[in-house]
Design a protein around this motif. Structure first.
Motif, short mmCIF file in Angstrom:
data_model
loop_
_atom_site.label_atom_id
_atom_site.label_comp_id
_atom_site.label_asym_id
_atom_site.label_seq_id
_atom_site.Cartn_x
_atom_site.Cartn_y
_atom_site.Cartn_z
N GLU A 159 0.85 -6.93 -8.99
CA GLU A 159 0.63 -7.70 -7.76
C GLU A 159 0.85 -6.84 -6.52
O GLU A 159 0.09 -6.92 -5.54
CB GLU A 159 1.57 -8.91 -7.73
CG GLU A 159 1.22 -10.02 -8.71
CD GLU A 159 2.22 -11.16 -8.64
OE1 GLU A 159 1.80 -12.28 -8.33
OE2 GLU A 159 3.42 -10.91 -8.90
N ILE A 160 1.90 -6.01 -6.57
CA ILE A 160 2.19 -5.14 -5.43
C ILE A 160 1.04 -4.17 -5.19
O ILE A 160 0.58 -3.99 -4.06
CB ILE A 160 3.51 -4.38 -5.67
CG1 ILE A 160 4.69 -5.35 -5.66
CG2 ILE A 160 3.72 -3.30 -4.59
CD1 ILE A 160 6.00 -4.74 -6.11
N LEU A 161 0.57 -3.55 -6.27
CA LEU A 161 -0.54 -2.59 -6.14
C LEU A 161 -1.82 -3.26 -5.66
O LEU A 161 -2.58 -2.67 -4.87
CB LEU A 161 -0.77 -1.89 -7.48
CG LEU A 161 0.37 -0.98 -7.97
CD1 LEU A 161 0.07 -0.44 -9.35
CD2 LEU A 161 0.62 0.16 -6.98
N SER A 219 -5.72 -4.20 -1.23
CA SER A 219 -6.44 -5.12 -0.34
C SER A 219 -6.04 -4.97 1.12
O SER A 219 -6.65 -5.56 2.01
CB SER A 219 -6.19 -6.57 -0.77
OG SER A 219 -4.82 -6.91 -0.58
N GLY A 220 -4.99 -4.19 1.37
CA GLY A 220 -4.53 -4.00 2.73
C GLY A 220 -3.52 -5.03 3.20
O GLY A 220 -3.07 -5.00 4.35
N GLU A 221 -3.13 -5.95 2.32
CA GLU A 221 -2.16 -6.99 2.70
C GLU A 221 -0.75 -6.42 2.82
O GLU A 221 0.07 -6.96 3.58
CB GLU A 221 -2.14 -8.11 1.65
CG GLU A 221 -3.45 -8.86 1.50
CD GLU A 221 -3.37 -9.87 0.37
OE1 GLU A 221 -2.50 -10.75 0.44
OE2 GLU A 221 -4.16 -9.76 -0.58
N LEU A 222 -0.47 -5.36 2.08
CA LEU A 222 0.90 -4.83 2.03
C LEU A 222 0.90 -3.36 2.43
O LEU A 222 0.19 -2.55 1.82
CB LEU A 222 1.46 -4.98 0.61
CG LEU A 222 2.92 -4.60 0.38
CD1 LEU A 222 3.84 -5.59 1.11
CD2 LEU A 222 3.24 -4.61 -1.11
N PRO A 223 1.67 -3.00 3.46
CA PRO A 223 1.75 -1.59 3.85
C PRO A 223 2.33 -0.72 2.73
O PRO A 223 3.17 -1.18 1.96
CB PRO A 223 2.70 -1.61 5.06
CG PRO A 223 2.67 -3.01 5.56
CD PRO A 223 2.46 -3.87 4.34
N VAL A 224 1.89 0.51 2.67
CA VAL A 224 2.34 1.43 1.63
C VAL A 224 3.86 1.60 1.69
O VAL A 224 4.53 1.66 0.66
CB VAL A 224 1.64 2.80 1.78
CG1 VAL A 224 2.25 3.82 0.82
CG2 VAL A 224 0.16 2.66 1.51
N GLU A 259 10.68 -11.87 3.74
CA GLU A 259 9.40 -11.20 3.97
C GLU A 259 8.85 -10.61 2.68
O GLU A 259 7.64 -10.50 2.51
CB GLU A 259 9.57 -10.09 5.01
CG GLU A 259 9.72 -10.60 6.43
CD GLU A 259 10.04 -9.48 7.40
OE1 GLU A 259 9.97 -8.30 6.98
OE2 GLU A 259 10.35 -9.79 8.57
N ARG A 260 9.74 -10.23 1.78
CA ARG A 260 9.32 -9.61 0.52
C ARG A 260 9.38 -10.57 -0.67
O ARG A 260 9.06 -10.19 -1.79
CB ARG A 260 10.20 -8.39 0.24
CG ARG A 260 9.95 -7.27 1.24
CD ARG A 260 11.11 -6.32 1.35
NE ARG A 260 10.85 -5.31 2.35
CZ ARG A 260 10.92 -5.49 3.66
NH1 ARG A 260 11.28 -6.66 4.15
NH2 ARG A 260 10.64 -4.51 4.50
N GLY A 261 9.78 -11.80 -0.42
CA GLY A 261 9.86 -12.78 -1.49
C GLY A 261 10.87 -12.42 -2.56
O GLY A 261 10.67 -12.72 -3.74
#
Length: 251
Positions: A5-7, A12-17, A70-72
């Motif tokens: 899910e993180i990857l 998709s650009g939803e999560l910054p590296v 923010e990170r669930g």
């Protein structure tokens, strides 16, 4: 979230590296100014970081819980006041507070529970410390059997329930006054016992020092003693023991 899910969110650009790196344990901590949050602790220890809320400024506590939200990521806080809860809850309505144990938790993904930890008290006055232990163990994945008010002043109450207590992988004995409960239980079971002295009692109890010394001087083998009123420490250790025993049973 799991690794896939993180990857996918990174792709998709939803999560910054940078955030993905933290979530995957690539950094030791994230500096949010008022705290350095150890998001990778669960990868090292099996359990995540726990927040000691007492004496923290409300604004600082909100910043810490917001970072987890923010990170669930689940987060457990101990020794929280109702005032702190109300302040955090106004911005994070998902947080839950128990006024008995004073636990403040954000738990979007509860850990599946297994095994069994028994939490026993000498009397009802010991319940706040016992609940801190019980809810800590539950948060970290243990089923909990609560066996309250089974102190030595009416030892038949303990003996009547001892078979249920023996089913647990680990037992927590919470007692004030003379602190005899831990030693008695340890002499009746073949499981590890963690004794918690409480500050409950009259003047010669010295705020828990008397039961602490009694427990430390017990002749019952296999009993470990934590500090006065340290329900959290007992619950955390019991959850670790419970998890290891369950793993050995399943292997």
């Amino acid at each position: 979230m799991d690794i896939k899910e993180i990857l996918q969110q990174v792709k998709s650009g939803e999560l910054p590296v940078e955030e993905a790196e933290i979530m995957l344990g690539g950094q030791e901590y994230e500096d949010i100014g008022v705290a350095k949050i150890d998001f990778s602790r669960s990868k090292r220890r099996g359990f995540g970081e726990v927040v000691f809320c007492q004496q923290k400024a409300k604004e600082h506590l909100l910043s810490i819980y917001s970072a987890y939200r923010e990170r669930g990521i689940n987060v457990l806080g101990t020794r929280a006041s109702e005032d702190q809860y109300n302040y955090v809850h106004s911005s994070i309505p998902e947080v839950l507070y128990d006024p008995v144990s004073r636990i403040l938790k954000y738990e979007p993904s509860p850990v599946p529970r297994c095994g069994l930890v028994a939490v026993c008290t000498g009397g009802t006055a010991d319940i706040p410390v016992a609940e801190e232990a019980a809810q800590t163990a539950e948060f970290h994945g243990a089923n909990v059997l609560r066996m309250y008010d089974v102190g030595v002043a009416g030892i038949h109450r303990l003996l009547y329930n001892i078979e249920d207590i023996r089913k647990a992988n680990c037992i927590i004995a919470v007692a004030g006054m003379e602190g005899a409960l831990g030693g008695v239980i340890t002499g009746l079971v073949d499981k590890p016992v963690i004794a918690v002295p409480t500050s409950v009692g009259y003047g010669t109890g010295l705020g828990g020092i008397a039961p602490l010394l009694s427990m430390l001087n017990s002749c019952s083998e296999g009993m470990t003693v934590v500090n006065i009123d340290n329900g959290f420490g007992a619950g955390y250790s019991a959850a670790q023991i419970n998890r290891l025993i369950q793993k050995s049973k399943e292997s």
